[in-house]
Write a protein that holds these residues in place. Structure first.
Motif, PDB file in Angstrom:
ATOM      1  N   ASP A 187       0.865  -1.171   0.000  1.00  0.00           N
ATOM      2  CA  ASP A 187       0.000   0.000   0.000  1.00  0.00           C
ATOM      3  C   ASP A 187       0.904   1.224   0.000  1.00  0.00           C
ATOM      4  O   ASP A 187       1.783   1.338   0.852  1.00  0.00           O
ATOM      5  N   ILE A 188       0.704   2.111  -0.967  1.00  0.00           N
ATOM      6  CA  ILE A 188       1.580   3.277  -1.097  1.00  0.00           C
ATOM      7  C   ILE A 188       0.971   4.536  -0.487  1.00  0.00           C
ATOM      8  O   ILE A 188       1.558   5.604  -0.572  1.00  0.00           O
ATOM      9  N   GLU A 189      -0.213   4.406   0.110  1.00  0.00           N
ATOM     10  CA  GLU A 189      -0.835   5.534   0.796  1.00  0.00           C
ATOM     11  C   GLU A 189      -1.041   5.164   2.251  1.00  0.00           C
ATOM     12  O   GLU A 189      -1.006   4.004   2.630  1.00  0.00           O
ATOM     13  N   ALA A 190      -1.304   6.140   3.049  1.00  0.00           N
ATOM     14  CA  ALA A 190      -1.531   5.897   4.472  1.00  0.00           C
ATOM     15  C   ALA A 190      -3.026   5.722   4.753  1.00  0.00           C
ATOM     16  O   ALA A 190      -3.511   6.101   5.805  1.00  0.00           O
ATOM     17  N   SER A 191      -3.745   5.157   3.799  1.00  0.00           N
ATOM     18  CA  SER A 191      -5.181   4.971   3.981  1.00  0.00           C
ATOM     19  C   SER A 191      -5.448   3.794   4.907  1.00  0.00           C
ATOM     20  O   SER A 191      -4.685   2.837   4.950  1.00  0.00           O
ATOM     21  N   PRO A 192      -6.541   3.844   5.674  1.00  0.00           N
ATOM     22  CA  PRO A 192      -6.848   2.740   6.596  1.00  0.00           C
ATOM     23  C   PRO A 192      -7.262   1.483   5.840  1.00  0.00           C
ATOM     24  O   PRO A 192      -7.755   1.556   4.721  1.00  0.00           O
ATOM     25  N   GLY A 193      -7.049   0.341   6.480  1.00  0.00           N
ATOM     26  CA  GLY A 193      -7.502  -0.925   5.909  1.00  0.00           C
ATOM     27  C   GLY A 193      -6.553  -1.557   4.922  1.00  0.00           C
ATOM     28  O   GLY A 193      -6.939  -2.450   4.171  1.00  0.00           O
ATOM     29  N   ALA A 194      -5.305  -1.147   4.906  1.00  0.00           N
ATOM     30  CA  ALA A 194      -4.335  -1.674   3.943  1.00  0.00           C
ATOM     31  C   ALA A 194      -4.113  -3.170   4.139  1.00  0.00           C
ATOM     32  O   ALA A 194      -4.086  -3.670   5.257  1.00  0.00           O
ATOM     33  N   ILE A 195      -3.968  -3.868   3.023  1.00  0.00           N
ATOM     34  CA  ILE A 195      -3.630  -5.288   3.004  1.00  0.00           C
ATOM     35  C   ILE A 195      -2.233  -5.396   2.418  1.00  0.00           C
ATOM     36  O   ILE A 195      -1.979  -4.886   1.327  1.00  0.00           O
TER      37      ILE A 195
END
Length: 110
Positions: free
Chosen positions: A88-96
Motif C-alpha cells: 500500500d503506497i498511501e496511508a489509507s486505513p484498511g491496507a492489506i
C-alpha cells in the motif's frame, strides 16, 4: 536497491475495491496455501489467486477501500519463494500487505 517494478497482473489495482478476500491455509503442504482476492471497479470484477502467501497484515479499517494498493514484481530480488509483493503506497486505513510466491487470474467479468 532498485525501485520495484509494478507487477503486470492488473494495471492500476489502487482503482479497485476489495469485494472478497479468502485465505486458504494448507497445513500439510504450505505450498498449496493461497489467498483469493476479488477486486471490483464499476462493472469489472477480477479474482486473483496469490500462491503461498506470507507475512499477511490487514490494518484496522478493512474492508474500506485501501486506494493505495499496488502489486510489485519481486522476481529480480532472488528471494526464495517470493516473487510478488502486495503493498500500500498511501496511508489509507484498511491496507492489506503480504508477499507471495506467484499470482494468477482465476476469474474476471465485465
Amino acid at each position: 536497491m532498485d525501485e520495484p517494478k509494478p507487477h503486470p497482473i492488473l494495471p492500476g489495482p489502487h482503482e479497485y475495491a476489495v469485494s472478497d478476500f479468502r485465505f486458504h491455509l494448507d497445513r500439510d503442504d504450505p505450498s498449496l496455501s493461497f489467498i483469493d482476492m476479488t477486486l471490483v471497479k464499476g462493472s469489472d470484477a477480477v479474482t486473483l489467486r496469490f500462491w503461498r502467501p506470507v507475512e499477511l497484515k490487514i490494518e484496522a479499517g478493512f474492508p474500506r477501500p485501501t486506494r493505495g494498493m499496488v502489486f510489485y514484481d519481486r522476481s529480480a530480488q532472488g528471494w526464495e519463494d517470493i516473487q510478488v509483493e502486495v503493498a500500500d503506497i498511501e496511508a489509507s486505513p484498511g491496507a492489506i500487505t503480504f508477499f507471495a510466491r506467484s499470482v494468477e487470474r482465476v476469474g474476471s467479468s465485465s
